[in-house]
Design a protein around this motif. Structure first.
Motif, short mmCIF file in Angstrom:
data_model
loop_
_atom_site.label_atom_id
_atom_site.label_comp_id
_atom_site.label_asym_id
_atom_site.label_seq_id
_atom_site.Cartn_x
_atom_site.Cartn_y
_atom_site.Cartn_z
N THR A 64 0.75 -0.99 -0.05
CA THR A 64 -0.02 -0.11 -0.08
C THR A 64 0.95 1.27 -0.04
OG1 THR A 64 -1.84 -1.28 1.32
CG2 THR A 64 -1.61 1.37 1.26
N ALA A 65 1.74 1.32 0.93
CA ALA A 65 2.51 2.65 0.89
C ALA A 65 3.21 2.92 -0.17
CB ALA A 65 3.36 2.70 2.18
N THR A 104 -5.59 11.78 1.42
CA THR A 104 -5.73 11.56 2.84
C THR A 104 -5.09 10.55 3.07
OG1 THR A 104 -7.63 9.92 2.01
CG2 THR A 104 -8.36 12.20 2.79
N SER A 105 -4.06 10.06 2.40
CA SER A 105 -3.14 8.76 2.86
C SER A 105 -1.98 9.56 3.82
CB SER A 105 -2.39 8.40 1.55
OG SER A 105 -1.25 9.60 1.01
N GLY A 106 -1.69 10.56 4.11
CA GLY A 106 -0.53 10.94 5.04
C GLY A 106 0.77 10.93 4.13
N LEU A 107 0.86 10.26 3.20
CA LEU A 107 2.10 10.35 2.41
C LEU A 107 2.27 11.37 1.39
CD1 LEU A 107 1.58 6.29 1.87
CD2 LEU A 107 2.97 7.56 3.70
N GLN A 161 14.69 4.98 -2.11
CA GLN A 161 13.90 3.78 -1.18
C GLN A 161 14.07 2.59 -1.41
OE1 GLN A 161 11.30 4.62 1.19
NE2 GLN A 161 12.47 6.61 1.00
N ILE A 162 14.14 1.88 -2.53
CA ILE A 162 14.63 0.73 -2.82
C ILE A 162 16.19 0.19 -2.34
CG2 ILE A 162 15.00 -1.02 -4.43
CD1 ILE A 162 12.90 0.12 -6.21
N ASP A 163 16.99 1.15 -2.68
CA ASP A 163 18.35 0.94 -2.65
C ASP A 163 18.87 1.04 -1.28
OD1 ASP A 163 20.97 0.31 -3.43
OD2 ASP A 163 21.08 1.55 -5.23
N ASP A 165 8.75 -6.12 0.74
CA ASP A 165 7.43 -5.90 -0.12
C ASP A 165 7.41 -4.51 -0.62
OD1 ASP A 165 6.78 -8.28 0.15
OD2 ASP A 165 5.61 -8.28 2.02
N LEU A 166 7.94 -3.70 0.58
CA LEU A 166 7.56 -2.17 -0.09
C LEU A 166 8.67 -1.83 -1.15
CD1 LEU A 166 7.30 -0.17 3.40
CD2 LEU A 166 5.56 -0.69 1.64
N ALA A 167 9.78 -2.54 -1.06
CA ALA A 167 10.73 -2.39 -2.07
C ALA A 167 10.23 -2.74 -3.57
CB ALA A 167 12.05 -3.18 -1.98
N TYR A 168 9.27 -3.88 -3.48
CA TYR A 168 8.85 -4.54 -4.78
C TYR A 168 7.55 -3.55 -5.08
CZ TYR A 168 5.94 -7.46 -7.69
OH TYR A 168 5.44 -7.98 -8.76
N GLY A 169 6.75 -2.78 -4.17
CA GLY A 169 5.98 -2.00 -4.74
C GLY A 169 6.22 -0.66 -5.08
N TYR A 170 7.47 -0.30 -5.13
CA TYR A 170 8.00 0.91 -5.75
C TYR A 170 8.35 0.48 -6.93
CZ TYR A 170 8.45 3.91 -1.71
OH TYR A 170 8.16 4.66 -0.50
#
Length: 379
Positions: free
Chosen positions: A62-63, A111-114, A190-192, A222-227
């Motif tokens: 999600t993030a 409204t995600s706060g991100l 972010q990933i690296d 998982d967040l790395a994959y999501g980027y």
């Protein structure tokens, strides 16, 4: 003293032990049932392959997917200046708001706060991060200012259009510079450096995060994959009509031979986390980080070469701006030893002429190309 035959009570008094059992403490039980690496293939769905004992998915993108969606809408708004029918003047307030997480047409993003801005160059020192964010801020201002001339023919010192592309007074298509700079400053960084760095790979993997089905380490991966993608299976073949967004798209286009291996590394590394196989987690993270950094460098070289070889001025202009943005992103390629000094050393001479890039020569471009090739071992 012969500890083996001393009464338990005396040992307890002497050392605080409750017994003389010399067995070592049991290791922390594995969080998951082990996976067979051989079961993972190019058609394995990342988002459906990692579950807890109850069958619930432990994958939550999600993030990072939210920021990917923010980037997409922000980029689409910037690209209105390059439409072929009704190019638009851009609202600088809207551009800045989108960069800081609001005024999106998708209300859920607001409204995600991100946001993108506070994620830009997040691995850098406070000073370095603010310098990168200011670079984007300044380019946002340049883009909005240039857009007021969206129907004016461009010329040295005069913002306007070259074909369908909008450039500033230096001949730079600013929206492309912003896009490619953010590919490095947000997605790659972010990933690296934030999610797959050696430090991040030491995150807790022995228990789930409170109220969540995943461990901290699982979630980092998982967040790395999501980027990279929001798809269950990351596309690994370049398709101009159905391409992945941003970094994954350029991996497929500019570093095509590595793309299938990167997807498999995401799968195998995630399985290695399930298996508590720290060495394999690190091996797969190294594959991902190395190939994504190389993608940035290959993209920069490719676009500079396109600028040199393309006879059409509009196409040359577009290619050069993409190259400039990727050169900026080289500062996030730490595995190859690149940093801000290297990036600026390649970038600044390309735009330093009296008329900006209007006066750029092939020889100057070759200096930049050769410097990147040498740093990244590109043949």
């Amino acid at each position: 003293m012969n500890f083996k035959c001393v009464p338990v009570a005396l040992l307890a008094l002497t050392f605080g032990f409750s017994s003389c059992d010399t067995d070592k403490a049991e290791p922390t039980p594995a969080l998951r049932t082990k996976m067979d690496y051989a079961s993972l293939t190019a058609t394995t769905k990342y988002t459906e392959s990692f579950k807890d004992a109850s069958g619930q998915s432990t994958v939550d993108l999600t993030a990072s997917n939210t920021r990917l969606d923010m980037f997409t809408e922000f980029n689409n708004y910037m690209a209105l200046v390059a439409t072929t029918t009704a190019p638009s003047t851009l609202d600088v307030t809207k551009l800045r708001s989108m960069y800081t997480g609001s005024t999106f047409s998708n209300a859920a993003l607001n409204t995600s706060g991100l946001q993108l801005r506070n994620t830009t160059a997040a691995s850098f020192s406070a000073t370095g991060a603010e310098a990168a964010r200011t670079y984007i801020d300044n380019n946002i201002t340049l883009l909005a200012d240039a857009s007021r001339s969206v129907n004016t023919p461009a010329a040295p010192g005069v913002a306007g259009r070259i074909g369908r592309y909008l450039v500033d007074g230096k001949g730079v298509e600013v929206n492309q510079v912003i896009q490619k700079a953010l590919i490095g400053a947000v997605l790659l960084d972010q990933i690296d450096h934030m999610l797959l760095s050696d430090q991040a790979l030491n995150a807790n993997n022995s228990k789930t995060v409170d109220g969540k089905p995943y461990s901290e380490l699982e979630h980092n991966w998982d967040l790395a994959y999501g980027y990279m993608t929001s798809k269950p299976i990351m596309t690994t073949v370049f398709d101009a009509n159905n391409r992945e967004r941003f970094l994954a798209g350029y991996l497929n286009e500019k570093n095509a031979s590595a793309s299938p291996g990167v997807y498999m590394a995401f799968l195998k590394g995630r399985a290695a986390i399930v298996n508590n196989d720290k060495a394999e987690v690190k091996n797969q993270a190294n594959i991902i980080r190395t190939e994504l950094e190389k993608t940035i460098a290959l993209s920069a070289v490719s676009y500079l070469n396109s600028w040199k070889s393309n006879p059409d001025l509009a196409a040359k202009t577009h290619a050069l701006a993409e190259g400039l943005g990727f050169i900026y992103s080289l500062r996030f390629c730490s595995k190859y030893g690149a940093d801000a000094a290297f990036s600026d050393g390649v970038l600044n001479p390309l735009t330093a002429g009296t008329n900006g890039v209007w006066s750029l020569t092939n020889a100057q471009a070759d200096v930049a190309i050769n410097a990147i090739k040498a740093k990244f071992n590109i043949q």
